[in-house]
Write a protein that holds these residues in place. Structure first.
Motif, PDB file in Angstrom:
ATOM      1  N   GLY A   1       0.848  -1.284   0.206  1.00 54.55           N
ATOM      2  CA  GLY A   1      -0.086  -0.011   0.033  1.00 54.55           C
ATOM      3  C   GLY A   1       0.798   1.149   0.149  1.00 54.55           C
ATOM      4  O   GLY A   1       1.634   1.342   0.885  1.00 54.55           O
TER       5      GLY A   1
ATOM      6  N   ALA B   1       0.027   6.530   4.460  1.00 55.80           N
ATOM      7  CA  ALA B   1       0.720   5.914   5.564  1.00 55.80           C
ATOM      8  C   ALA B   1       1.766   5.148   5.103  1.00 55.80           C
ATOM      9  O   ALA B   1       2.821   4.826   5.883  1.00 55.80           O
ATOM     10  N   GLY B   2       1.817   4.168   3.951  1.00 58.74           N
ATOM     11  CA  GLY B   2       2.748   3.373   3.400  1.00 58.74           C
ATOM     12  C   GLY B   2       4.149   4.132   3.140  1.00 58.74           C
ATOM     13  O   GLY B   2       5.226   3.752   3.489  1.00 58.74           O
TER      14      GLY B   2
ATOM     15  N   GLU C   1       2.281  -0.873  -4.560  1.00 62.73           N
ATOM     16  CA  GLU C   1       1.074  -0.045  -4.926  1.00 62.73           C
ATOM     17  C   GLU C   1       0.446  -0.405  -6.132  1.00 62.73           C
ATOM     18  O   GLU C   1       1.132  -0.507  -7.000  1.00 62.73           O
TER      19      GLU C   1
ATOM     20  N   GLY D   1       1.385  -3.873   6.510  1.00 60.93           N
ATOM     21  CA  GLY D   1       0.252  -3.559   5.533  1.00 60.93           C
ATOM     22  C   GLY D   1      -0.509  -4.850   4.729  1.00 60.93           C
ATOM     23  O   GLY D   1      -0.802  -4.172   3.540  1.00 60.93           O
TER      24      GLY D   1
ATOM     25  N   ALA E   1      -5.486   1.259   6.975  1.00 60.99           N
ATOM     26  CA  ALA E   1      -4.012   1.226   6.825  1.00 60.99           C
ATOM     27  C   ALA E   1      -3.734   0.810   8.274  1.00 60.99           C
ATOM     28  O   ALA E   1      -4.224   0.118   8.939  1.00 60.99           O
TER      29      ALA E   1
ATOM     30  N   ARG F   1      -1.363   2.094  11.433  1.00 65.26           N
ATOM     31  CA  ARG F   1      -0.745   3.261  11.980  1.00 65.26           C
ATOM     32  C   ARG F   1       0.253   2.769  13.289  1.00 65.26           C
ATOM     33  O   ARG F   1      -0.274   1.891  14.165  1.00 65.26           O
TER      34      ARG F   1
ATOM     35  N   ARG G   1      -3.192  -4.576   7.355  1.00 63.34           N
ATOM     36  CA  ARG G   1      -4.037  -3.386   7.145  1.00 63.34           C
ATOM     37  C   ARG G   1      -5.616  -3.483   7.634  1.00 63.34           C
ATOM     38  O   ARG G   1      -6.149  -4.635   7.421  1.00 63.34           O
TER      39      ARG G   1
ATOM     40  N   ASP H   1      -8.284   1.900  10.528  1.00 63.98           N
ATOM     41  CA  ASP H   1      -6.909   1.436  10.622  1.00 63.98           C
ATOM     42  C   ASP H   1      -6.727   0.215  11.559  1.00 63.98           C
ATOM     43  O   ASP H   1      -7.195   0.290  12.605  1.00 63.98           O
TER      44      ASP H   1
END
Length: 231
Positions: free
Chosen positions: A9, A13-14, A32, A157, A178, A180, A195, A200
């Motif tokens: 991802g 965040a990634g 991605e 992720g 996502a 965190r 993920r 999240d």
């Protein structure tokens, strides 16, 4: 391809995780599924909390945010025909928020990864993590007509286990959340953090994970939690 951490991802965040890991000397690759232009065309919320603005500086990509963002030290709430102001600066120990589009955050993170020659692979389809609880996890993906593989020590992720039964078949549900990761978090070797499905997956400040641990999607691991893989 061999790397220490494979990040699935390439949103903010990634990219942020990739940048922070790089600054700590940890080799990583971002996969991605969309093109870079597509990622940069997505419009997202535009208010950054004080902690994230601080993280942008830690990631060495906060200069344009400082120059173009607007600092707000309070906001108004309308109720019963009246406006009441909430003074963030006063009630949060001097903190504030920054009005700065998440699309611009993503652009700044891309620029930072470009400067440091970070590896972000776009249009990666059919991304699948494998052997997550072994001592040699890896991730496969398809790029055009080529089937490729990334051997790594950690997977951050990865899609959670999300399927829906439809007409007798299991259909894959896209995971939209996502991961965190807070401050002072330690993740042991050969661990996997899924993920989130919608919200999240969160590892709060001070979390310590042993080797060979998988954190499922949407899990929130509380502050200063320690987990052992085997006892």
């Amino acid at each position: 391809m061999k790397t220490q951490v494979c990040i699935i991802g390439g949103g903010p965040a990634g990219l942020m995780l990739s940048q922070l890991l790089h600054l700590k000397g940890i080799d990583n690759v971002v996969l991605e599924k969309q093109s870079r232009d597509y990622v940069l065309s997505r419009i997202r919320a535009g208010v950054l909390e004080h902690g994230f603005a601080k993280l942008m500086h830690e990631a060495q990509c906060g200069e344009r945010m400082d120059r173009e963002g607007e600092i707000h030290d309070g906001f108004y709430i309308a109720h019963q025909g009246q406006l009441s102001r909430v003074d963030l600066h006063r009630f949060s120990g001097g903190n504030s928020v920054v009005v700065y589009g998440q699309t611009e955050v993503t652009r700044d993170l891309y620029d930072a990864r470009d400067r440091m020659k970070g590896v972000v692979i776009h249009n990666a389809e059919d991304v699948q993590p494998h052997d997550l609880t072994s001592d040699r996890p890896y991730v496969t993906y398809r790029l055009g007509n080529d089937n490729l593989r990334v051997d790594c020590d950690f997977v951050i992720g990865a899609d959670g286990f999300g399927f829906a039964l439809h007409q007798g078949e299991w259909i894959k549900i896209e995971q939209l959340g996502a991961v965190r990761i807070g401050d002072r978090v330690e993740i042991g070797a050969n661990s996997c953090i899924d993920r989130g499905a919608l919200e999240d997956t969160v590892l709060e400040d001070g979390v310590k994970l042993d080797n060979l641990i998988q954190i499922g999607h949407n899990v929130q691991v509380g502050r200063n939690t320690a987990m052992a893989g085997c006892v």
